[in-house]
Design a protein around this motif. Structure first.
Motif, PDB file in Angstrom:
ATOM      1  N   TRP A 236       0.830  -1.203   0.000  1.00 24.92           N
ATOM      2  CA  TRP A 236       0.000   0.000   0.000  1.00 24.92           C
ATOM      3  C   TRP A 236       0.872   1.262   0.000  1.00 24.92           C
ATOM      4  CZ3 TRP A 236      -5.030   0.665  -0.907  1.00 24.92           C
ATOM      5  CH2 TRP A 236      -5.587   1.910  -0.630  1.00 24.92           C
ATOM      6  N   GLN A 237       1.986   1.216   0.700  1.00 28.02           N
ATOM      7  CA  GLN A 237       2.847   2.386   0.829  1.00 28.02           C
ATOM      8  C   GLN A 237       3.768   2.582  -0.376  1.00 28.02           C
ATOM      9  OE1 GLN A 237       2.189   4.406   3.090  1.00 28.02           O
ATOM     10  NE2 GLN A 237       1.134   3.219   4.659  1.00 28.02           N
ATOM     11  N   THR A 238       3.918   1.541  -1.198  1.00 24.14           N
ATOM     12  CA  THR A 238       4.800   1.620  -2.361  1.00 24.14           C
ATOM     13  C   THR A 238       4.017   2.011  -3.607  1.00 24.14           C
ATOM     14  OG1 THR A 238       6.221  -0.123  -1.439  1.00 24.14           O
ATOM     15  CG2 THR A 238       6.443   0.346  -3.795  1.00 24.14           C
ATOM     16  N   PHE A 239       4.539   2.986  -4.356  1.00 25.64           N
ATOM     17  CA  PHE A 239       3.907   3.428  -5.591  1.00 25.64           C
ATOM     18  C   PHE A 239       4.737   2.978  -6.789  1.00 25.64           C
ATOM     19  CE2 PHE A 239       1.870   6.099  -2.532  1.00 25.64           C
ATOM     20  CZ  PHE A 239       0.622   6.406  -3.073  1.00 25.64           C
ATOM     21  N   ASP A 240       4.060   2.482  -7.817  1.00 24.39           N
ATOM     22  CA  ASP A 240       4.711   2.071  -9.056  1.00 24.39           C
ATOM     23  C   ASP A 240       4.163   2.885 -10.221  1.00 24.39           C
ATOM     24  OD1 ASP A 240       6.268   0.060  -7.883  1.00 24.39           O
ATOM     25  OD2 ASP A 240       4.642  -1.397  -8.027  1.00 24.39           O
ATOM     26  N   ASN A 241       4.999   3.091 -11.221  1.00 24.84           N
ATOM     27  CA  ASN A 241       4.557   3.696 -12.476  1.00 24.84           C
ATOM     28  C   ASN A 241       4.317   2.579 -13.479  1.00 24.84           C
ATOM     29  OD1 ASN A 241       4.779   6.391 -11.604  1.00 24.84           O
ATOM     30  ND2 ASN A 241       6.971   6.390 -11.990  1.00 24.84           N
ATOM     31  N   LEU A 242       3.065   2.361 -13.852  1.00 23.96           N
ATOM     32  CA  LEU A 242       2.707   1.317 -14.810  1.00 23.96           C
ATOM     33  C   LEU A 242       2.717   1.907 -16.216  1.00 23.96           C
ATOM     34  CD1 LEU A 242      -0.287  -0.396 -12.960  1.00 23.96           C
ATOM     35  CD2 LEU A 242       2.167  -0.663 -12.581  1.00 23.96           C
ATOM     36  N   VAL A 243       3.463   1.283 -17.102  1.00 28.19           N
ATOM     37  CA  VAL A 243       3.595   1.790 -18.469  1.00 28.19           C
ATOM     38  C   VAL A 243       2.696   0.973 -19.391  1.00 28.19           C
ATOM     39  CG1 VAL A 243       5.170   2.253 -20.369  1.00 28.19           C
ATOM     40  CG2 VAL A 243       5.971   2.481 -18.006  1.00 28.19           C
ATOM     41  N   PHE A 244       1.797   1.670 -20.086  1.00 30.19           N
ATOM     42  CA  PHE A 244       0.915   1.040 -21.069  1.00 30.19           C
ATOM     43  C   PHE A 244       1.172   1.667 -22.435  1.00 30.19           C
ATOM     44  CE2 PHE A 244      -1.175   0.658 -16.994  1.00 30.19           C
ATOM     45  CZ  PHE A 244      -1.651  -0.639 -16.983  1.00 30.19           C
ATOM     46  N   GLU A 245       1.010   0.849 -23.472  1.00 32.24           N
ATOM     47  CA  GLU A 245       1.225   1.317 -24.840  1.00 32.24           C
ATOM     48  C   GLU A 245       0.005   1.007 -25.681  1.00 32.24           C
ATOM     49  OE1 GLU A 245       4.126  -0.445 -28.022  1.00 32.24           O
ATOM     50  OE2 GLU A 245       5.264   0.995 -26.798  1.00 32.24           O
ATOM     51  N   LEU A 246      -0.378   1.939 -26.541  1.00 27.21           N
ATOM     52  CA  LEU A 246      -1.503   1.683 -27.432  1.00 27.21           C
ATOM     53  C   LEU A 246      -1.215   0.443 -28.265  1.00 27.21           C
ATOM     54  CD1 LEU A 246      -2.392   5.306 -28.589  1.00 27.21           C
ATOM     55  CD2 LEU A 246      -3.857   3.759 -27.289  1.00 27.21           C
ATOM     56  N   ASN A 247      -2.200  -0.427 -28.364  1.00 25.14           N
ATOM     57  CA  ASN A 247      -2.044  -1.718 -29.031  1.00 25.14           C
ATOM     58  C   ASN A 247      -1.626  -1.523 -30.492  1.00 25.14           C
ATOM     59  OD1 ASN A 247      -2.275  -4.323 -29.997  1.00 25.14           O
ATOM     60  ND2 ASN A 247      -4.205  -4.733 -28.946  1.00 25.14           N
ATOM     61  N   PRO A 248      -0.480  -2.059 -30.904  1.00 28.78           N
ATOM     62  CA  PRO A 248      -0.037  -1.901 -32.300  1.00 28.78           C
ATOM     63  C   PRO A 248      -0.951  -2.606 -33.297  1.00 28.78           C
ATOM     64  CG  PRO A 248       1.403  -3.408 -31.094  1.00 28.78           C
ATOM     65  CD  PRO A 248       0.510  -2.784 -30.080  1.00 28.78           C
ATOM     66  N   LYS A 249      -1.840  -3.481 -32.815  1.00 28.17           N
ATOM     67  CA  LYS A 249      -2.786  -4.152 -33.721  1.00 28.17           C
ATOM     68  C   LYS A 249      -3.937  -3.238 -34.127  1.00 28.17           C
ATOM     69  CE  LYS A 249      -1.881  -8.872 -32.096  1.00 28.17           C
ATOM     70  NZ  LYS A 249      -2.474 -10.108 -31.515  1.00 28.17           N
ATOM     71  N   LEU A 250      -4.095  -2.123 -33.422  1.00 27.10           N
ATOM     72  CA  LEU A 250      -5.127  -1.159 -33.798  1.00 27.10           C
ATOM     73  C   LEU A 250      -4.757  -0.494 -35.118  1.00 27.10           C
ATOM     74  CD1 LEU A 250      -5.566   0.544 -30.309  1.00 27.10           C
ATOM     75  CD2 LEU A 250      -7.206  -1.013 -31.387  1.00 27.10           C
ATOM     76  N   THR A 251      -5.750  -0.041 -35.842  1.00 26.93           N
ATOM     77  CA  THR A 251      -5.483   0.668 -37.089  1.00 26.93           C
ATOM     78  C   THR A 251      -4.887   2.038 -36.790  1.00 26.93           C
ATOM     79  OG1 THR A 251      -7.657   1.720 -37.185  1.00 26.93           O
ATOM     80  CG2 THR A 251      -7.455  -0.485 -38.158  1.00 26.93           C
ATOM     81  N   TYR A 252      -4.307   2.636 -37.804  1.00 24.78           N
ATOM     82  CA  TYR A 252      -3.722   3.966 -37.632  1.00 24.78           C
ATOM     83  C   TYR A 252      -4.781   4.953 -37.162  1.00 24.78           C
ATOM     84  CZ  TYR A 252      -1.817   8.541 -38.833  1.00 24.78           C
ATOM     85  OH  TYR A 252      -1.421   9.841 -38.787  1.00 24.78           O
ATOM     86  N   GLU A 253      -5.984   4.869 -37.750  1.00 18.50           N
ATOM     87  CA  GLU A 253      -7.064   5.775 -37.378  1.00 18.50           C
ATOM     88  C   GLU A 253      -7.501   5.566 -35.935  1.00 18.50           C
ATOM     89  OE1 GLU A 253      -6.701   5.482 -41.649  1.00 18.50           O
ATOM     90  OE2 GLU A 253      -6.984   3.940 -40.106  1.00 18.50           O
ATOM     91  N   GLU A 254      -7.563   4.313 -35.493  1.00 23.86           N
ATOM     92  CA  GLU A 254      -7.934   4.019 -34.109  1.00 23.86           C
ATOM     93  C   GLU A 254      -6.893   4.557 -33.136  1.00 23.86           C
ATOM     94  OE1 GLU A 254     -10.547  -0.103 -34.530  1.00 23.86           O
ATOM     95  OE2 GLU A 254      -8.354  -0.208 -34.522  1.00 23.86           O
ATOM     96  N   ILE A 255      -5.627   4.359 -33.475  1.00 20.29           N
ATOM     97  CA  ILE A 255      -4.551   4.865 -32.607  1.00 20.29           C
ATOM     98  C   ILE A 255      -4.633   6.380 -32.493  1.00 20.29           C
ATOM     99  CG2 ILE A 255      -2.051   5.196 -32.437  1.00 20.29           C
ATOM    100  CD1 ILE A 255      -1.697   2.356 -33.443  1.00 20.29           C
ATOM    101  N   GLU A 256      -4.885   7.055 -33.610  1.00 25.32           N
ATOM    102  CA  GLU A 256      -4.990   8.513 -33.588  1.00 25.32           C
ATOM    103  C   GLU A 256      -6.165   8.961 -32.722  1.00 25.32           C
ATOM    104  OE1 GLU A 256      -3.107  11.194 -35.154  1.00 25.32           O
ATOM    105  OE2 GLU A 256      -1.747   9.499 -34.870  1.00 25.32           O
TER     106      GLU A 256
END
Length: 261
Positions: A192-212
């Motif tokens: 509870w006292q420890t904080f983490d930075n979780l890194v997420f990336e937009l799914n590369p399987k999404l289309t270019y338009e979806e990512i935008e």
């Protein structure tokens, strides 16, 4: 606000604890003092609000679930105000779907949990596991979290000697079990006292338009496909579950979990 008044409190401390702006905190304090019938007053020497011997917390007892929703709404409004958004009224103009889909909790159980956290007392009661098994447990609760549309209480499990999460809705019954200040605090709850930075990336399987479109929706910098979320380690699993869901209107999940920093 009443949760910290055992040893007195000030608006700066309350603002830091709740994430709500100073002005809103002061308004809440003024409203609370007016309804407290003289049992709360400001001590100029201590520069803090002090409760006398007849003080009893009030607002949380009548409808704890609604009070929690109110606090969430106030926090959302303040976050927008701090970002320079213009509010047309004091009421946040939104239809809150989350409150409609959040599991209901028993007011007596929620009120008892809040009381035990406020007084740092132990509770005992019956907890129902996912498989339906009923277990008598003794806990020292220290915090409540809203995750995955249900309330969880973080508590020290006295039988197993460890901190765990418990779904509030699965308490069949509970009561205060010990005197105030005899429960186990959150100080030694490392997750509870420890904080983490979780890194997420937009799914590369999404289309270019979806990512935008998702980049715009999440207000990401130009050409950036990453979102970093800072959270308590104890709540990280809930954040991942929420972020890794499949997006509406596409066959793929929006975010892919990358790492902790």
């Amino acid at each position: 606000m009443a949760l910290l008044w055992g040893n007195g409190c000030d608006r700066e401390t309350l603002s830091k604890k709740t994430g709500i702006g100073i002005r809103t905190i002061q308004k809440c304090i003024n409203d609370y003092i007016q309804s407290a019938n003289g049992t709360v007053s400001y001590n100029k020497k201590l520069k803090a609000y002090i409760a006398n011997e007849t003080f009893e917390p009030t607002l949380i007892n009548d409808d704890p679930e609604s009070y929690l929703q109110y606090c969430l709404g106030e926090q959302l409004q303040q976050s927008l105000l701090q970002k320079g958004k213009v509010m047309t009224s004091h009421k946040f103009p939104i239809e809150d779907i989350q409150s409609l889909t959040t599991s209901n909790v028993d007011d007596l159980i929620m009120g008892t949990l809040v009381q035990s956290i406020n007084t740092q007392s132990q509770i005992c009661g019956t907890y129902v596991a996912k498989k339906g098994t009923r277990t008598d447990i003794i806990l020292s609760p220290h915090s409540i979290a809203l995750a995955r549309n249900r309330y969880h209480v973080r508590a020290y499990h006295h039988k197993f000697g460890r901190y765990s999460d418990f779904a509030v809705g699965r308490f069949e019954s509970i009561r205060i079990y010990s005197q105030p200040q005899t429960g186990v605090s959150a100080d030694n709850d490392a997750e509870w006292q420890t904080f983490d930075n979780l890194v997420f990336e937009l799914n590369p399987k999404l289309t270019y338009e979806e990512i935008e479109s998702f980049r715009m929706e999440w207000n990401l910098p130009s050409q950036s496909n990453q979102k970093i979320i800072r959270t308590r380690r104890a709540l990280a699993k809930y954040v991942r579950q929420e972020m890794e869901k499949t997006a509406i209107g596409t066959a793929h999940q929006t975010w892919i979990y990358k790492e902790d920093k």
